[in-house]
Motif scaffolding. Structure first.
Motif, PDB file in Angstrom:
ATOM      1  N   ALA A  22       0.909  -1.202   0.007  1.00 35.94           N
ATOM      2  CA  ALA A  22       0.022   0.122  -0.114  1.00 35.94           C
ATOM      3  C   ALA A  22       0.687   1.240   0.019  1.00 35.94           C
ATOM      4  CB  ALA A  22      -1.022   0.066   1.047  1.00 35.94           C
ATOM      5  N   LYS A  23       2.156   1.431   0.616  1.00 38.01           N
ATOM      6  CA  LYS A  23       2.891   2.324   0.740  1.00 38.01           C
ATOM      7  C   LYS A  23       3.719   2.585  -0.516  1.00 38.01           C
ATOM      8  CE  LYS A  23       3.703   2.217   5.908  1.00 38.01           C
ATOM      9  NZ  LYS A  23       4.520   1.855   6.713  1.00 38.01           N
ATOM     10  N   SER A  24       4.320   1.537  -0.966  1.00 32.10           N
ATOM     11  CA  SER A  24       5.052   1.522  -2.279  1.00 32.10           C
ATOM     12  C   SER A  24       4.456   1.355  -3.551  1.00 32.10           C
ATOM     13  CB  SER A  24       6.148   0.476  -1.974  1.00 32.10           C
ATOM     14  OG  SER A  24       5.691  -0.866  -2.022  1.00 32.10           O
ATOM     15  N   GLY A  25       3.275   0.546  -3.479  1.00 28.98           N
ATOM     16  CA  GLY A  25       2.745   0.501  -4.824  1.00 28.98           C
ATOM     17  C   GLY A  25       3.394  -0.791  -5.423  1.00 28.98           C
ATOM     18  N   ARG A  26       4.363  -1.569  -5.087  1.00 31.17           N
ATOM     19  CA  ARG A  26       5.017  -2.712  -5.656  1.00 31.17           C
ATOM     20  C   ARG A  26       4.093  -3.786  -5.798  1.00 31.17           C
ATOM     21  NH1 ARG A  26       6.636  -6.710  -2.152  1.00 31.17           N
ATOM     22  NH2 ARG A  26       6.676  -6.114  -0.133  1.00 31.17           N
ATOM     23  N   ARG A  27       4.739  -4.719  -6.615  1.00 35.69           N
ATOM     24  CA  ARG A  27       4.090  -6.254  -6.703  1.00 35.69           C
ATOM     25  C   ARG A  27       4.456  -7.040  -5.668  1.00 35.69           C
ATOM     26  NH1 ARG A  27       0.000  -6.966 -10.132  1.00 35.69           N
ATOM     27  NH2 ARG A  27       0.569  -8.833 -11.051  1.00 35.69           N
ATOM     28  N   LEU A  28       4.041  -8.187  -5.461  1.00 34.29           N
ATOM     29  CA  LEU A  28       4.625  -9.144  -4.511  1.00 34.29           C
ATOM     30  C   LEU A  28       6.067  -9.595  -5.130  1.00 34.29           C
ATOM     31  CD1 LEU A  28       1.677 -11.451  -3.238  1.00 34.29           C
ATOM     32  CD2 LEU A  28       2.584  -9.207  -2.365  1.00 34.29           C
ATOM     33  N   ARG A  29       6.934 -10.074  -4.149  1.00 35.52           N
ATOM     34  CA  ARG A  29       8.178 -10.398  -4.653  1.00 35.52           C
ATOM     35  C   ARG A  29       8.194 -11.979  -4.831  1.00 35.52           C
ATOM     36  NH1 ARG A  29       9.792  -7.187  -0.146  1.00 35.52           N
ATOM     37  NH2 ARG A  29      10.741  -5.151  -0.741  1.00 35.52           N
ATOM     38  N   ARG A  30       8.927 -12.510  -5.249  1.00 36.47           N
ATOM     39  CA  ARG A  30       9.033 -13.961  -5.755  1.00 36.47           C
ATOM     40  C   ARG A  30       8.929 -14.666  -4.504  1.00 36.47           C
ATOM     41  NH1 ARG A  30      13.751 -16.066  -9.583  1.00 36.47           N
ATOM     42  NH2 ARG A  30      12.629 -14.672 -10.903  1.00 36.47           N
ATOM     43  N   GLU A  31       9.863 -14.454  -3.493  1.00 41.40           N
ATOM     44  CA  GLU A  31       9.796 -15.128  -2.112  1.00 41.40           C
ATOM     45  C   GLU A  31       8.528 -15.131  -1.556  1.00 41.40           C
ATOM     46  OE1 GLU A  31      12.205 -11.234  -1.433  1.00 41.40           O
ATOM     47  OE2 GLU A  31      12.072 -12.689  -2.895  1.00 41.40           O
ATOM     48  N   GLU A  32       7.826 -13.921  -1.606  1.00 39.64           N
ATOM     49  CA  GLU A  32       6.689 -13.750  -1.039  1.00 39.64           C
ATOM     50  C   GLU A  32       5.530 -14.505  -1.571  1.00 39.64           C
ATOM     51  OE1 GLU A  32       6.945  -9.034   0.395  1.00 39.64           O
ATOM     52  OE2 GLU A  32       6.248  -9.609  -1.557  1.00 39.64           O
ATOM     53  N   GLU A  75      -3.279  -1.261  -6.668  1.00 39.39           N
ATOM     54  CA  GLU A  75      -2.084  -2.170  -6.396  1.00 39.39           C
ATOM     55  C   GLU A  75      -2.207  -3.107  -5.162  1.00 39.39           C
ATOM     56  OE1 GLU A  75      -1.860   0.922  -7.624  1.00 39.39           O
ATOM     57  OE2 GLU A  75      -0.380   0.877  -9.211  1.00 39.39           O
ATOM     58  N   VAL A  76      -3.037  -2.552  -4.162  1.00 38.18           N
ATOM     59  CA  VAL A  76      -3.405  -3.348  -3.075  1.00 38.18           C
ATOM     60  C   VAL A  76      -4.262  -4.759  -3.550  1.00 38.18           C
ATOM     61  CG1 VAL A  76      -4.460  -3.656  -0.994  1.00 38.18           C
ATOM     62  CG2 VAL A  76      -3.244  -1.647  -1.273  1.00 38.18           C
ATOM     63  N   LEU A  77      -5.038  -4.483  -4.525  1.00 36.29           N
ATOM     64  CA  LEU A  77      -6.126  -5.545  -4.818  1.00 36.29           C
ATOM     65  C   LEU A  77      -5.246  -6.430  -5.779  1.00 36.29           C
ATOM     66  CD1 LEU A  77      -9.402  -3.371  -5.864  1.00 36.29           C
ATOM     67  CD2 LEU A  77      -8.959  -4.992  -3.875  1.00 36.29           C
ATOM     68  N   ALA A  78      -4.266  -5.800  -6.591  1.00 34.89           N
ATOM     69  CA  ALA A  78      -3.693  -6.613  -7.358  1.00 34.89           C
ATOM     70  C   ALA A  78      -2.709  -7.672  -6.464  1.00 34.89           C
ATOM     71  CB  ALA A  78      -2.618  -5.841  -8.246  1.00 34.89           C
ATOM     72  N   ALA A  79      -1.912  -6.867  -5.182  1.00 35.36           N
ATOM     73  CA  ALA A  79      -1.104  -7.977  -4.465  1.00 35.36           C
ATOM     74  C   ALA A  79      -2.122  -8.879  -3.802  1.00 35.36           C
ATOM     75  CB  ALA A  79      -0.682  -7.107  -3.479  1.00 35.36           C
ATOM     76  N   VAL A  80      -3.431  -8.672  -3.500  1.00 34.99           N
ATOM     77  CA  VAL A  80      -4.325  -9.774  -2.905  1.00 34.99           C
ATOM     78  C   VAL A  80      -4.545 -10.811  -3.950  1.00 34.99           C
ATOM     79  CG1 VAL A  80      -6.754 -10.015  -2.066  1.00 34.99           C
ATOM     80  CG2 VAL A  80      -5.566  -8.049  -1.320  1.00 34.99           C
ATOM     81  N   GLU A  81      -4.881 -10.292  -5.076  1.00 31.91           N
ATOM     82  CA  GLU A  81      -5.184 -11.308  -6.243  1.00 31.91           C
ATOM     83  C   GLU A  81      -3.830 -12.281  -6.395  1.00 31.91           C
ATOM     84  OE1 GLU A  81      -6.135 -11.379 -11.145  1.00 31.91           O
ATOM     85  OE2 GLU A  81      -5.732  -9.447  -9.831  1.00 31.91           O
ATOM     86  N   GLN A  82      -2.645 -11.830  -6.397  1.00 27.67           N
ATOM     87  CA  GLN A  82      -1.372 -12.613  -6.268  1.00 27.67           C
ATOM     88  C   GLN A  82      -1.340 -13.542  -5.319  1.00 27.67           C
ATOM     89  OE1 GLN A  82       1.406  -8.977  -7.078  1.00 27.67           O
ATOM     90  NE2 GLN A  82       2.548 -10.885  -8.391  1.00 27.67           N
ATOM     91  N   ALA A  83      -1.460 -13.016  -4.188  1.00 22.89           N
ATOM     92  CA  ALA A  83      -1.545 -14.059  -2.928  1.00 22.89           C
ATOM     93  C   ALA A  83      -2.654 -14.988  -3.114  1.00 22.89           C
ATOM     94  CB  ALA A  83      -1.850 -13.079  -1.713  1.00 22.89           C
ATOM     95  N   VAL A  84      -3.795 -14.808  -3.469  1.00 20.06           N
ATOM     96  CA  VAL A  84      -5.071 -15.790  -3.398  1.00 20.06           C
ATOM     97  C   VAL A  84      -4.509 -16.768  -4.655  1.00 20.06           C
ATOM     98  CG1 VAL A  84      -7.148 -15.942  -4.171  1.00 20.06           C
ATOM     99  CG2 VAL A  84      -6.619 -14.355  -2.564  1.00 20.06           C
ATOM    100  N   ASP A  85      -4.024 -16.405  -5.691  1.00 13.71           N
ATOM    101  CA  ASP A  85      -3.680 -17.240  -6.792  1.00 13.71           C
ATOM    102  C   ASP A  85      -2.513 -18.194  -6.381  1.00 13.71           C
ATOM    103  OD1 ASP A  85      -3.799 -18.182  -9.661  1.00 13.71           O
ATOM    104  OD2 ASP A  85      -1.564 -17.269  -9.487  1.00 13.71           O
ATOM    105  N   ALA A  86      -1.523 -17.505  -5.751  1.00 15.77           N
ATOM    106  CA  ALA A  86      -0.299 -18.283  -5.256  1.00 15.77           C
ATOM    107  C   ALA A  86      -0.713 -19.378  -4.270  1.00 15.77           C
ATOM    108  CB  ALA A  86       0.833 -17.695  -4.737  1.00 15.77           C
ATOM    109  N   SER A  87      -1.597 -19.004  -3.230  1.00 10.22           N
ATOM    110  CA  SER A  87      -2.049 -19.906  -2.176  1.00 10.22           C
ATOM    111  C   SER A  87      -2.998 -20.876  -3.021  1.00 10.22           C
ATOM    112  CB  SER A  87      -2.903 -19.100  -1.223  1.00 10.22           C
ATOM    113  OG  SER A  87      -2.023 -18.207  -0.574  1.00 10.22           O
ATOM    114  N   ALA A  88      -3.834 -20.682  -3.844  1.00 10.50           N
ATOM    115  CA  ALA A  88      -4.532 -21.577  -4.539  1.00 10.50           C
ATOM    116  C   ALA A  88      -3.956 -22.782  -5.142  1.00 10.50           C
ATOM    117  CB  ALA A  88      -5.665 -21.162  -5.256  1.00 10.50           C
ATOM    118  N   GLU A  89      -2.578 -22.289  -5.978  1.00 14.98           N
ATOM    119  CA  GLU A  89      -1.824 -22.917  -6.704  1.00 14.98           C
ATOM    120  C   GLU A  89      -1.092 -24.110  -5.788  1.00 14.98           C
ATOM    121  OE1 GLU A  89       2.088 -22.654  -9.424  1.00 14.98           O
ATOM    122  OE2 GLU A  89       1.120 -20.931  -8.803  1.00 14.98           O
ATOM    123  N   GLY A  90      -0.877 -23.680  -4.482  1.00 14.49           N
ATOM    124  CA  GLY A  90      -0.070 -24.548  -3.734  1.00 14.49           C
ATOM    125  C   GLY A  90      -0.937 -25.506  -3.086  1.00 14.49           C
ATOM    126  N   TYR A  91      -2.219 -25.061  -2.835  1.00 10.90           N
ATOM    127  CA  TYR A  91      -3.295 -25.829  -2.310  1.00 10.90           C
ATOM    128  C   TYR A  91      -3.663 -27.028  -3.426  1.00 10.90           C
ATOM    129  CZ  TYR A  91      -7.510 -27.212   0.006  1.00 10.90           C
ATOM    130  OH  TYR A  91      -8.514 -27.860   0.663  1.00 10.90           O
TER     131      TYR A  91
END
Length: 359
Positions: A22-32, A75-91
């Motif tokens: 939210a502060k930087s507007g960045r995307r999630l990092r690979r390790e995240e 940007e925050v919503l994009a990060a949430v989307e990335q996190a949900v997608d990665a979590s679902a992929e691992g699941y």
């Protein structure tokens, strides 16, 4: 029904990550992203549902909302989307691995069960997991068609759906092995095996089915399975008309095939002289076959062979002359009939098809 609430362990660090985003507007990092995948796998392995996992992530995002002043909501919503997608992929990856392990364990059990391998006590424990009680008697039915059947074949799925729709599971195992459909059902519920056999015949192309007899214990499944396979082979070799065969109706064939050397001696002795006939043994062997299948009625046998009764009588006389056996004598007739059955079962003489007819 509400999904089970997931512990914060599986959303660990997500609030802090969103604060940074939210502060930087960045995307999630690979390790995240990889961390979210691992936590998704762990949630699946712990038995939590995917809905619970996604709801946990969304709850973590909601608790960190609204974003700090000047933050970009997209940007925050994009990060949430990335996190949900990665979590679902691992699941889903964990789920696929679990399914493969389950399928491998099931296939190993089926192979051991149908070959009678392994410790019987351990086998009984494993069988309980797949709905079988091996201390009881079971009956096995098999079906083979023009196509190779495996667990994913449409005929396999159709037969399974039909059986379970009518009977439920009832401690019944439906599977495939060596391109053959197999049903293992409890003794006393043989109607399941018979229904399975009929469904396979109806749904499969050029399908023939066979049902073994009930036998008790872990070895009983093997015996019934081997009986059903042998009946299937006999039906194909003998070209029996019934598409669903039962071992109890064909018990004479195991008796005839148990001592192959004795059967070959009988065929060579009784039928061997027919090879001296013009055109070889085939035409006269076909004559005997149709004669016996017609109930030893000359007129019916002649009709089946497209011969006149006189021509058929000539052939039967020729057989008597060559073999020295008289069809009017009950013992001679039995010897000839048994030898003819053996010829069909074992392909005697080699290279000659017994259904060949004389011109």
């Amino acid at each position: 029904m509400q999904p089970r609430e997931i512990p914060e362990l599986y959303t660990e660090g997500f609030r802090e990550t969103l604060t940074e985003v939210a502060k930087s507007g960045r995307r999630l990092r690979r390790e995240e992203i990889e961390a979210r995948r691992r936590l998704g796998e762990q949630a699946a392995e712990a038995g939590y549902g995917l809905r619970s996992l996604v709801n946990g992530l969304l709850a973590a995002a909601r608790s960190n909302w609204p974003a700090p002043p000047g933050a970009s909501a997209p940007e925050v919503l994009a990060a949430v989307e990335q996190a949900v997608d990665a979590s679902a992929e691992g699941y889903e990856r964990a789920q696929r691995l679990a399914v493969r392990h389950e399928e491998a364990a099931r296939r190993e059990f089926i192979d051991d069960l149908l070959h009678g391998r392994g410790n019987q006590g351990r086998m009984a424990e494993r069988a309980e997991r797949f709905g079988l009680r091996l201390a009881h008697a079971h009956v096995v039915a098999v079906a083979r068609g023009a196509e190779a059947y495996d667990d994913g074949h449409p005929v396999t799925r159709g037969v399974q759906d039909a059986v379970f729709a009518r009977f439920g599971d009832r401690r019944t195992l439906l599977t495939t092995k060596d391109e053959v459909l197999i049903c293992v059902a409890p003794s006393g519920q043989e109607e399941i095996a018979r229904f399975f056999a009929k469904q396979a015949y109806v749904r499969g192309k050029e399908c023939r089915a066979a049902v073994g007899r009930p036998h008790t214990g872990p070895g009983g499944v093997v015996r019934s399975y081997e009986e059903a396979l042998e009946v299937l082979r006999v039906g194909e070799r003998m070209e029996l008309a019934d598409p669903v065969l039962h071992a109890e109706d064909l018990l004479v064939f195991p008796v005839l095939t148990r001592d192959r050397q004795a059967m070959y001696d009988l065929m060579d002795t009784v039928l061997g002289p027919l090879e001296e006939a013009r055109g070889g043994a085939g035409p006269l062997l076909a004559t005997l076959r149709e004669y016996f299948e017609a109930g030893c009625v000359s007129a019916e046998a002649a009709r089946r062979l497209n011969l006149s009764v006189r021509a058929l009588t000539y052939r039967l006389e020729r057989i008597r002359t060559l073999t020295g056996l008289d069809l009017a004598d009950s013992l001679d007739r039995y010897s000839l009939h048994t030898a003819v059955i053996g010829a069909r079962l074992f392909g005697w003489p080699r290279g000659v098809r017994t259904e060949q007819q004389a011109g």
